[in-house]
Design an enzyme around this catalytic site. Structure first.
Site, PDB file in Angstrom:
ATOM      1  N   ALA A   1      48.930  42.161  38.604  1.00 43.60           N
ATOM      2  CA  ALA A   1      48.638  42.398  37.182  1.00 43.60           C
ATOM      3  C   ALA A   1      47.237  42.973  37.051  1.00 43.60           C
ATOM      4  O   ALA A   1      46.251  42.324  37.395  1.00 43.60           O
ATOM      5  CB  ALA A   1      48.751  41.094  36.397  1.00 43.60           C
TER       6      ALA A   1
ATOM      7  N   THR B   1      37.584  34.033  40.674  1.00 39.16           N
ATOM      8  CA  THR B   1      39.032  33.905  40.462  1.00 39.16           C
ATOM      9  C   THR B   1      39.742  35.240  40.658  1.00 39.16           C
ATOM     10  O   THR B   1      40.747  35.314  41.365  1.00 39.16           O
ATOM     11  CB  THR B   1      39.323  33.394  39.032  1.00 39.16           C
ATOM     12  OG1 THR B   1      38.619  32.176  38.841  1.00 39.16           O
ATOM     13  CG2 THR B   1      40.813  33.182  38.818  1.00 39.16           C
TER      14      THR B   1
ATOM     15  N   ASP C   1      49.249  27.430  39.101  1.00 40.32           N
ATOM     16  CA  ASP C   1      48.323  27.609  37.970  1.00 40.32           C
ATOM     17  C   ASP C   1      47.318  26.455  38.000  1.00 40.32           C
ATOM     18  O   ASP C   1      47.699  25.308  38.263  1.00 40.32           O
ATOM     19  CB  ASP C   1      49.103  27.590  36.644  1.00 40.32           C
ATOM     20  CG  ASP C   1      48.330  28.255  35.508  1.00 40.32           C
ATOM     21  OD1 ASP C   1      48.845  29.242  34.951  1.00 40.32           O
ATOM     22  OD2 ASP C   1      47.219  27.784  35.188  1.00 40.32           O
TER      23      ASP C   1
ATOM     24  N   TYR D   1      34.957  42.330  34.035  1.00 41.13           N
ATOM     25  CA  TYR D   1      36.401  42.057  34.129  1.00 41.13           C
ATOM     26  C   TYR D   1      37.138  43.273  34.710  1.00 41.13           C
ATOM     27  O   TYR D   1      37.921  43.160  35.658  1.00 41.13           O
ATOM     28  CB  TYR D   1      36.942  41.689  32.745  1.00 41.13           C
ATOM     29  CG  TYR D   1      38.437  41.551  32.688  1.00 41.13           C
ATOM     30  CD1 TYR D   1      39.074  40.504  33.341  1.00 41.13           C
ATOM     31  CD2 TYR D   1      39.217  42.462  31.989  1.00 41.13           C
ATOM     32  CE1 TYR D   1      40.458  40.378  33.302  1.00 41.13           C
ATOM     33  CE2 TYR D   1      40.597  42.341  31.936  1.00 41.13           C
ATOM     34  CZ  TYR D   1      41.217  41.302  32.590  1.00 41.13           C
ATOM     35  OH  TYR D   1      42.575  41.171  32.549  1.00 41.13           O
TER      36      TYR D   1
ATOM     37  N   GLY E   1      50.327  30.687  31.953  1.00 48.30           N
ATOM     38  CA  GLY E   1      49.644  31.472  30.919  1.00 48.30           C
ATOM     39  C   GLY E   1      50.631  32.114  29.959  1.00 48.30           C
ATOM     40  O   GLY E   1      51.848  31.976  30.106  1.00 48.30           O
TER      41      GLY E   1
END
Ligand code: UDP
Length: 331
Positions: free
Chosen positions: A120, A98, A34, A151, A13
């Protein structure tokens, strides 16, 4: 000095690949995991033959794969996630799968094998509060009917899981709440404002300011974000804590559009677009966003090298000019 083996989930990413580049430049050995759902191999092409670099295509939701990879590395930078307002709205269940299942797999495996994890997280967990956003403040999850907040909910849950495992199993974890990080390789496909504005300005298309444009953000150059992460990883007191990584130069989105027009020399108009038209539904936007940086600056001495003007110059200089006509005189 012993070089740690680092696993970077989401390493293809925008931000992940920049962290990979830095780790390799430091002489580290790096494995990227990934699934290439939004990440791109081209972000890693410069290092594909570098000694100590390995790419594994797969998902953080694959528990057995995560278990095996985490066991084989000393440190995990867990960057893999579904991000971007547009993508989150389009795929809420996948966002949860995810971000929550993926984080649970990574964190559990790290706890089991005694590996350290940088998790993160995001400035979204502060919700709609008044800036500056301090790490010790209560996080906010506004109305659950507002779909963007799913989110923030996934990231808040990942943070809690990390700290629960730190308490119960001694997991060594550092939570970084990234604020809007931008740079040359970022793409606008999933909503991110700066690459969209730059593309629109260079194509001579109207710059689309969603809402009234008074909402603010604070943009940090990806090079600075990478430097901040590097400093934090070496700062003992940051471990076990939450730290904001961002810039405190706050700008309204309307002003951002004006500055992009000015830096590009574009003749594009700036237009306002209702959220419903932009996203297909009324999105609950965050009116202001700016991090408190006492922890980051106080603990590591970090100061950003790039201000917004520097960021804009660099992003514009690196942008593909497919239709440079927009910049020609007389148009
Ligand atoms: N935005 C905009 N035009 C665009 C894309 C985004 O005005 O083409 C606005 C968006 O509504 C938000 C801000 O820019 O207020 C930042 O959006 P982005 O999706 O980049 O990040 P986030 O909302 O997650 O901070």
């Amino acid at each position: 000095m012993k070089v740690p083996r680092i696993l970077v989930t989401g390493g293809a990413g925008f931000l992940g690949s920049a962290l990979v580049a830095e780790a390799l430049a430091q002489g580290g050995r790096v494995t990227v995991l990934d699934d290439l759902s939004t990440g791109r191999l081209s972000n890693l092409s410069a290092w594909q033959d570098a000694p100590g670099f390995e790419f594994v295509q797969g998902s953080v939701t694959d528990e057995a794969l995560v278990e095996r990879l985490v066991a084989a590395h000393e440190r995990v930078l867990h960057m893999a996630a579904v991000v971007g307002v547009r993508l989150v709205l389009a795929a809420p269940a996948r966002t949860v799968e995810t971000n929550v299942t993926g984080s649970l797999n990574v964190l559990r495996a790290a706890a089991r094998h005694g590996r350290e994890v940088l998790l993160a997280s995001t400035s979204e967990v502060y919700g709609r509060r008044e800036p500056p956003f301090r790490e010790e403040a209560a996080i906010e999850l506004p109305h659950p009917e507002e779909r963007r907040w799913i989110y923030a909910a996934t990231k808040a849950l990942s943070e809690r899981t990390a700290f629960a495992l730190a308490r119960s199993e001694g997991l060594r974890v550092l939570v970084v709440r990234f604020f809007n990080t931008v740079g040359a390789r970022q793409r606008g496909r999933y909503g991110m404002v700066l690459p969209n504005f730059v593309r629109q300005a260079l194509a001579g298309e109207p710059l689309t300011v969603f809402g009234d444009g008074t909402q603010t953000r604070s943009f940090l150059a990806v090079q600075d974000a990478v430097r901040a992460v590097g400093l934090l990883l070496e700062t003992e007191r940051a471990w076990g804590q939450v730290v904001n990584v961002g810039s405190d130069e706050e700008v309204s989105i309307l002003e951002l559009a004006q500055r992009v027009v000015s830096v590009t020399g574009s003749r594009s108009p700036i237009v306002r677009m209702p959220y419903r038209e932009a996203y297909g539904i009324d999105v609950d936007d965050i009116p202001r966003r700016r991090p408190a940086l006492e922890r980051l600056a106080g603990w590591t001495g970090f100061r950003p090298h790039f201000d917004l003007d520097g960021i804009l110059r660099e992003v514009v200089a690196a942008a593909p000019r497919r239709r440079a006509r927009a910049l020609e005189p007389g148009r």
